[in-house]
Design a protein around this motif. Structure first.
Motif, PDB file in Angstrom:
ATOM      1  N   TYR A  74       5.031   5.298   7.363  1.00  0.00           N
ATOM      2  CA  TYR A  74       4.236   5.889   8.454  1.00  0.00           C
ATOM      3  C   TYR A  74       2.755   5.912   8.098  1.00  0.00           C
ATOM      4  O   TYR A  74       1.898   5.614   8.920  1.00  0.00           O
ATOM      5  CB  TYR A  74       4.730   7.306   8.780  1.00  0.00           C
ATOM      6  N   LYS A  75       2.462   6.278   6.846  1.00  0.00           N
ATOM      7  CA  LYS A  75       1.065   6.327   6.379  1.00  0.00           C
ATOM      8  C   LYS A  75       0.431   4.943   6.504  1.00  0.00           C
ATOM      9  O   LYS A  75      -0.667   4.793   7.035  1.00  0.00           O
ATOM     10  CB  LYS A  75       1.012   6.763   4.913  1.00  0.00           C
ATOM     11  N   MET A  76       1.163   3.914   6.024  1.00  0.00           N
ATOM     12  CA  MET A  76       0.624   2.563   6.015  1.00  0.00           C
ATOM     13  C   MET A  76       0.461   2.036   7.434  1.00  0.00           C
ATOM     14  O   MET A  76      -0.579   1.499   7.793  1.00  0.00           O
ATOM     15  CB  MET A  76       1.586   1.635   5.260  1.00  0.00           C
ATOM     16  N   GLN A  78      -0.646   4.845  16.896  1.00  0.00           N
ATOM     17  CA  GLN A  78      -0.155   5.824  15.927  1.00  0.00           C
ATOM     18  C   GLN A  78       1.314   6.150  16.158  1.00  0.00           C
ATOM     19  O   GLN A  78       1.711   6.521  17.260  1.00  0.00           O
ATOM     20  CB  GLN A  78      -0.979   7.115  16.027  1.00  0.00           C
ATOM     21  N   ASN A 121       0.141   3.657  10.270  1.00  0.00           N
ATOM     22  CA  ASN A 121      -0.925   4.328  11.009  1.00  0.00           C
ATOM     23  C   ASN A 121      -2.308   3.980  10.478  1.00  0.00           C
ATOM     24  O   ASN A 121      -3.290   4.024  11.213  1.00  0.00           O
ATOM     25  CB  ASN A 121      -0.708   5.846  11.005  1.00  0.00           C
ATOM     26  N   ALA A 122      -2.379   3.606   9.181  1.00  0.00           N
ATOM     27  CA  ALA A 122      -3.672   3.241   8.613  1.00  0.00           C
ATOM     28  C   ALA A 122      -4.102   1.863   9.110  1.00  0.00           C
ATOM     29  O   ALA A 122      -5.275   1.644   9.397  1.00  0.00           O
ATOM     30  CB  ALA A 122      -3.600   3.256   7.090  1.00  0.00           C
ATOM     31  N   SER A 135      10.385  -2.251   7.862  1.00  0.00           N
ATOM     32  CA  SER A 135       9.001  -1.777   7.865  1.00  0.00           C
ATOM     33  C   SER A 135       8.026  -2.936   8.006  1.00  0.00           C
ATOM     34  O   SER A 135       7.065  -2.871   8.779  1.00  0.00           O
ATOM     35  CB  SER A 135       8.673  -1.043   6.569  1.00  0.00           C
ATOM     36  N   GLU A 137       5.446  10.685  12.863  1.00  0.00           N
ATOM     37  CA  GLU A 137       6.356  10.690  11.717  1.00  0.00           C
ATOM     38  C   GLU A 137       7.666  11.387  12.073  1.00  0.00           C
ATOM     39  O   GLU A 137       7.667  12.462  12.661  1.00  0.00           O
ATOM     40  CB  GLU A 137       5.705  11.362  10.509  1.00  0.00           C
ATOM     41  N   SER A 173       9.881   6.148   3.516  1.00  0.00           N
ATOM     42  CA  SER A 173       9.706   6.328   4.947  1.00  0.00           C
ATOM     43  C   SER A 173       8.339   6.956   5.227  1.00  0.00           C
ATOM     44  O   SER A 173       7.603   6.521   6.114  1.00  0.00           O
ATOM     45  CB  SER A 173      10.845   7.205   5.449  1.00  0.00           C
ATOM     46  N   HIS A 174       7.986   7.963   4.416  1.00  0.00           N
ATOM     47  CA  HIS A 174       6.687   8.621   4.549  1.00  0.00           C
ATOM     48  C   HIS A 174       5.561   7.608   4.321  1.00  0.00           C
ATOM     49  O   HIS A 174       4.594   7.541   5.080  1.00  0.00           O
ATOM     50  CB  HIS A 174       6.613   9.769   3.531  1.00  0.00           C
ATOM     51  N   LEU A 175       5.740   6.792   3.281  1.00  0.00           N
ATOM     52  CA  LEU A 175       4.757   5.765   2.936  1.00  0.00           C
ATOM     53  C   LEU A 175       4.590   4.782   4.091  1.00  0.00           C
ATOM     54  O   LEU A 175       3.484   4.369   4.426  1.00  0.00           O
ATOM     55  CB  LEU A 175       5.250   5.033   1.686  1.00  0.00           C
TER      56      LEU A 175
END
Ligand code: UDP
Ligand code: MG
Length: 310
Positions: free
Chosen positions: A138-140, A148, A142-143, A214, A151, A134-136
């Motif tokens: 959001y990172k991906m 944005q 937003n990148a 995702s 999280e 899940s963290h990954l």
């Protein structure tokens, strides 16, 4: 007088539907509200239980789908039939704590925010692997996207009518609500809460389900992956052009015999892989475009006790 519509998607939640109504009544005894249950093609007694509640409680409305269309479609259907000046979306399993409701309602009625949204700050009790991915995600997201996502943001939110009307204008078939909520904008107050584990029923989310979700989200809200092949293609063709000059010069100057099976096979396989990935990315967007052009309804209602007012 505030009138709140509470939109609640339900999929195989025969036990939760009763608990939910009681909990809302306990939390908001003085508020004028309606609960709109969306039965998303449950195969257990969810609909039967909802109907029983609705018979004795006029605040409870329901919309029952002809099959399982997914939570996104259920939310859309609920938002469409909500009559309130303020509209709340929440899960029926009580993982979205009703105790936050007074603060959320205060934020949109008194504090002048357009949206009050809940943000999960701890993931205690959740499998580590789920939190990691899940963290990954959001990172991906937003990148690669210029929008944005916050999280831990959930679908649990109270919105003004104006916000819901804007959301309904996005009538797309591929609905990624996290993105849609963010896309429409408006002033949002984020309210943090700790994760709560389910007490009854079971989660429907699987690991692969989350990966799929995702990818849907990224495809629905950014086209950056489409440009990746252009960048990679340019880098590799420049590199191989330089390498070609090097090989020719080496041959002319030292008349080196031809060799290098390993280099050859690895580069063929590597480039082949890259090409397949690029085609895969392209197909994903094509698939979404294809489904969108079919213009199919987001959901089909089998029965409901909501009078059609629109
Ligand atoms: N849900 C739904 N349709 C589905 C799957 C889930 O309406 O196809 C509902 C479910 O009944 C619940 C909410 O969506 O109210 C969240 O589902 P769940 O609790 O399974 O997800 P989690 O909280 O584990 O992310
Ligand atoms: Mg849940």
């Amino acid at each position: 007088m505030v009138f709140l519509s509470i939109v609640v998607p339900c999929y195989n939640e025969e036990e939760s539907v009763n608990l939910f109504v009681d909990e809302i009544e306990r939390t908001l005894p003085d508020l004028d509200y309606e609960i709109i249950y969306i039965n998303d093609g449950s195969s257990d007694n969810t609909l039967l239980n909802i109907k029983k509640i609705a018979e004795s409680n006029p605040k409870v409305k329901y919309i029952s789908f002809s099959r399982n269309f997914g939570k996104e479609s259920a939310m859309y259907a609920g938002l469409k039939s909500a009559r309130g000046d303020y509209i709340c979306v929440m899960d029926v399993d009580l993982q979205h704590p009703p105790s936050l409701l007074p603060e959320m309602i205060g934020a949109v009625t008194v504090e002048n925010y357009d949206v009050a949204a809940a943000r999960r700050v701890s993931r205690a009790g959740e499998p580590k692997i789920k939190s990691f991915f899940s963290h990954l995600f959001y990172k991906m997201f937003n990148a690669v996207s210029n929008m944005q996502l916050v999280e831990g943001a959930t679908d649990y939110r109270v919105m003004r009518r104006m916000v819901v009307d804007s959301i309904l204008e996005l009538s797309e078939y591929n609905r990624f609500s996290k993105g849609i909520f963010e896309w429409v904008g408006f002033d949002t107050k984020w309210i943090a809460y700790e994760n709560i584990e389910r007490t009854v029923g079971e989660t429907t989310w699987s690991f692969w389900g989350l990966i799929h979700y995702s990818i849907e989200g990224i495809v629905a809200f950014t086209t950056t992956p489409l440009s990746i092949s252009i960048v990679l293609g340019s880098v590799f063709s420049t590199a191989s052009f330089l390498y070609m000059i090097f090989v020719i010069l080496k041959y002319i100057l030292y008349s080196d015999p031809i060799q290098g099976y390993t280099t050859l096979i690895t580069s063929i396989l590597f480039l082949g892989g890259l090409q397949l990935v690029s085609i895969g990315i392209l197909s994903k967007y094509l698939e979404k475009t294809y489904l969108e052009t079919k213009n199919r309804p987001v959901f089909i209602v089998k029965e409901t006790n909501v009078d059609d007012k629109k």
